[in-house]
Enzyme design. Structure first.
Site, PDB file in Angstrom:
ATOM      1  CG  ASP A 438      -1.746   1.218   1.364  1.00 62.38           C
ATOM      2  OD1 ASP A 438      -2.446   1.529   0.395  1.00 62.38           O
ATOM      3  OD2 ASP A 438      -1.699   1.889   2.412  1.00 62.38           O
ATOM      4  CG  ASP A 638      -0.763   2.388   6.922  1.00 59.07           C
ATOM      5  OD1 ASP A 638      -1.413   2.284   5.861  1.00 59.07           O
ATOM      6  OD2 ASP A 638      -0.375   3.479   7.371  1.00 59.07           O
TER       7      ASP A 638
END
Length: 751
Positions: A438, A638
């Site tokens: 990500d 996250d």
């Protein structure tokens, strides 16, 4: 691997449910439960996940009820829990906590009673009056309280013509104990035949204690079951304020209906997917989009369930409620991904189904051969040989080979700042050949920061900097907060301005000592006819090409400065990604950001494959796409928006400092939020798996060599027959060798 039964079914009206199961003690329990449920009329498909302690079942409600399925599982000792997800999760956690406490008590009790038995047998044999009776008295509670579960499970397995590690433990300890009791109560039998009536209580109790220790360690890890679903559900508010009949009312979340007008105050969680009817505010959508900058919402803008309102007040119209919201879809996807996660099928449990019958067969064959061809008295030699085979073939080394290496590997990881929640990930990570990252918070720092403050030529920035700080301190915009932080870091003093006005969607206006100052985007400058020098414009365009957000600052009718704000790439990211690629792993970047920003970030860190404008559901789908191509996929993220992909991936990696839900959905958490830790985790996996393979190799070699010797293969050539006492010692040494080899991992260097 998770065992999945694929059945061609004629059932047209099937329902799929993921349910919690209690009572499973080893991976082979999953196989037993599947095997027992598959033949049920009305059941189309069954998949039991041992580490997740759950069963995914497709069944036709018109043919078989869930109560019937529960009853069938209960027959072989397993409880299937039904009801609301959060209620069953709480019930399951209570059951597992109670079981862990019970296991701990039994382990401590077993150790307290086993140590004196072992000391007496090893160092004081024949020196203590009534020693056999004392050892028998100490051994009885160990076997029939601490070790009762082994015998109960072995009996249930026998009733269904199956076997596992519990069967071997029950057989070896049961025979050793029974033989020892016989020699304690009736020692004259062997004395009359010229042989010493040995007892093997120490072998029985030490076996029980060692296996209980291994099981307790495994249960401890298993008890920390993922609570990602629980935390996702926690993003839904319990109560909401709505407008009904012109009045404000507080209602329960479940009572919200489509078209409802809902009031959002600062700090409120958005309960539904809807549109803004009145008001303006900034919404923190980072848990959905993963992007750190709060999004301004005005009349007509869409809002999503699970996001958080910031400082303004809003009235929204509910368009999607309950299971229709994007948050609910993410919850469902995480549930499905966790249910399909590969199970930890320990090699010892796979082999036990063959190993146990073979050992039993060898012991019986040994008894028959000795009884027919052995010297006088044949029954004595036959019985001793049978017991020796069962004792020496005890699966202690096999049982400890995998969990001890995993426990040491997990501990070693913790020292390196790599927290491993799921042992399966440690078993899988070394095979990873595709890594998905990500962008926000993983490759970048996850917080907007000022990267450049450029003043126009000839401008004296001292007083203007103080005014800029004063204006931005009045603003609620997240970018303003980053500018305030930057100015404070360079020791800019704040002054008091005469007036402040927020200009929706563009910036802010202030008056100080009869002069007008503006802070905002280029659109604001153009609408207010602010003159921007060619030099500032060129620099602004250059910064924009680096995927930075540009803020202009003007005094009266002239732009005096530009401020560039960006989510910075982590300093070590390029080096970390290069190291991962050198390991033969393809790296992919996914982001909810635009194509231009994604391309700039990917180029900076050396990533060739990236996808922009990605929604949370797309990330999980991309993981599945790579898995269908035969890739072993690791995902690092996250945010809540990464939860589905983290759960779907073969190895989920959460970056430290991210959301709790990302950490719960992932099986590995990097405490330092350092991408270099990913390559360390993979190297740790390789070292751990190497140790496990060594342990299993020596454990199997031990059995291959020891069992024939125990059966008496050397007797015709050398007159050597292994004493059961030596067999017990050999069994202990095999376990110690496995433990020692596992402990070598503590000193391994992981760079």
């Amino acid at each position: 691997m998770e065992q999945e039964a694929v059945v061609i079914s004629n059932y047209s009206n099937t329902t799929k449910e993921n349910l919690k199961v209690s009572g499973m003690t080893c991976a082979s329990c999953a196989i037993s439960l599947e095997t027992y449920l598959k033949p049920l009329d009305g059941v189309a498909n069954v998949s039991v996940n041992y580490p997740n302690q759950s069963v995914a079942i497709d069944y036709d409600k018109n043919v078989v009820s869930i109560e019937k399925i529960q009853e069938t599982a209960k027959e072989i000792g397993y409880d299937i829990l039904t009801g609301e997800t959060n209620e069953t999760q709480e019930t399951f956690e209570k059951i597992e906590a109670k079981r862990l406490d019970s296991l701990k008590s039994k382990l401590v009790f077993s150790a307290i009673f086993s140590v004196p038995v072992f000391i007496m047998a090893m160092f004081f044999m024949g020196q203590i009056p009534y020693e056999n009776w004392i050892m028998m008295g100490l051994s009885i509670p160990v076997l029939f309280w601490s070790g009762a579960e082994f015998f109960v499970i072995a009996w249930k397995k026998l009733q269904h013509f199956s076997a596992n590690m519990d069967t071997l433990v029950a057989l070896s300890t049961g025979v050793a104990f029974s033989f020892s009791v016989f020699n304690t109560v009736y020692p004259q039998y062997f004395l009359d035949r010229g042989m010493t009536p040995h007892v093997y209580f120490e072998s029985a109790v030490i076996i029980i204690t060692l296996i209980l220790l291994g099981r307790y360690l495994e249960e401890r890890a298993k008890s920390k079951t993922s609570s990602a679903i629980k935390k996702l559900i926690g993003l839904r508010p319990k109560q909401v304020t709505v407008i009904r009949n012109g009045e404000e009312q507080v209602i329960l979340f479940d009572e919200i209906i489509k078209g409802e007008r809902i009031i959002l105050k600062p700090g409120d969680k958005v309960p539904v997917d809807g549109k803004v009817k009145n008001g303006s505010s900034f919404i923190d959508e980072s848990m959905i989009s993963g992007e750190p900058i709060h999004i301004e919402k005005v009349r007509g803008d869409e809002v999503l369930a699970g996001t958080i309102n910031q400082k303004g007040a809003l009235v929204i119209i509910a368009n999607k409620v309950g299971n229709e919201t994007l948050l609910s879809q993410i919850i469902q996807l995480v549930e499905q991904a966790q249910a399909s996660k590969p199970a930890i099928q320990k090699l010892v449990d796979k082999v036990a189904g063959i190993f146990v019958p073979i050992v039993i067969g060898i012991s019986i064959l040994t008894f028959i051969v000795w009884y027919i061809f052995g010297p006088e008295p044949p029954i004595t030699y036959a019985l001793l040989a049978l017991i020796t085979v069962l004792i020496i073939a005890c699966p202690c080394a096999l049982g400890l080979a995998t969990p001890t290496a995993l426990m040491v590997g997990i501990g070693r990881g913790a020292q390196q700042g790599i927290l491993i929640k799921d042992a399966q990930s440690l078993e899988t990570a070394y095979k990873v050949d595709a890594l998905i990252l990500d962008k926000t918070g993983t490759i970048t720092e996850g917080k907007p920061k000022v990267t450049d403050l450029i003043w126009a030529t000839g401008v004296r920035s001292g007083q203007l900097g103080k005014i800029l700080l004063a204006i931005e301190a009045h603003s609620e915009h997240p970018i303003a907060e980053s500018i305030v932080q930057y100015l404070k870091e360079i020791n800019t003093k704040r002054i008091t301005i005469d007036s402040f006005e927020s200009i929706t969607g563009m910036g802010a206006k202030a008056i100080f000592e009869d002069s007008t100052f503006m802070v905002g985007n280029q659109k604001l400058m153009l609408e207010q006819d602010i003159e921007i020098s060619e030099d500032l414009l060129q620099k602004a365009e250059s910064l924009k090409s680096e995927a930075k957000t540009i803020v202009f600052f003007s005094h009266n009718n002239k732009a005096e400065a530009i401020i560039a704000v960006a989510d910075k790439v982590k300093e070590n990211a390029p080096d970390a990604i290069r190291k991962i690629q050198q390991m033969g792993i393809d790296v992919y970047m996914l982001t909810g950001d635009n194509e231009k920003t994604a391309a700039v970030i990917a180029e900076k860190v050396g990533i060739k494959h990236f996808i922009a404008n990605v929604m949370p559901t797309d990330k999980g789908n991309f993981v599945e796409e790579l898995q269908r191509k035969g890739k072993t996929v690791a995902m690092a993220g996250d945010g809540i928006n990464d939860a589905h992909a983290l759960a779907q991936s073969d190895v989920g990696i959460a970056m430290g400092g991210g959301t709790d839900i990302a950490m719960e959905s992932a099986s590995i958490t990097l405490m330092h939020s350092d991408l270099r830790q990913i390559s360390k985790a993979i190297k740790l996996s390789k070292a751990t798996m190497k140790t496990i393979r060594q342990n299993l190799f020596w454990a199997f070699i031990y059995n291959l060599v020891a069992i024939p010797i125990a059966a008496g293969i050397l007797y015709p050539l050398f007159g050597f027959l292994l004493n059961p006492m030596i067999a017990g010692a050999a069994m202990s040494m095999s376990s110690i060798s496995v433990l020692t080899n596992s402990l070598r991992l503590k000193k391994s260097v992981i760079n």
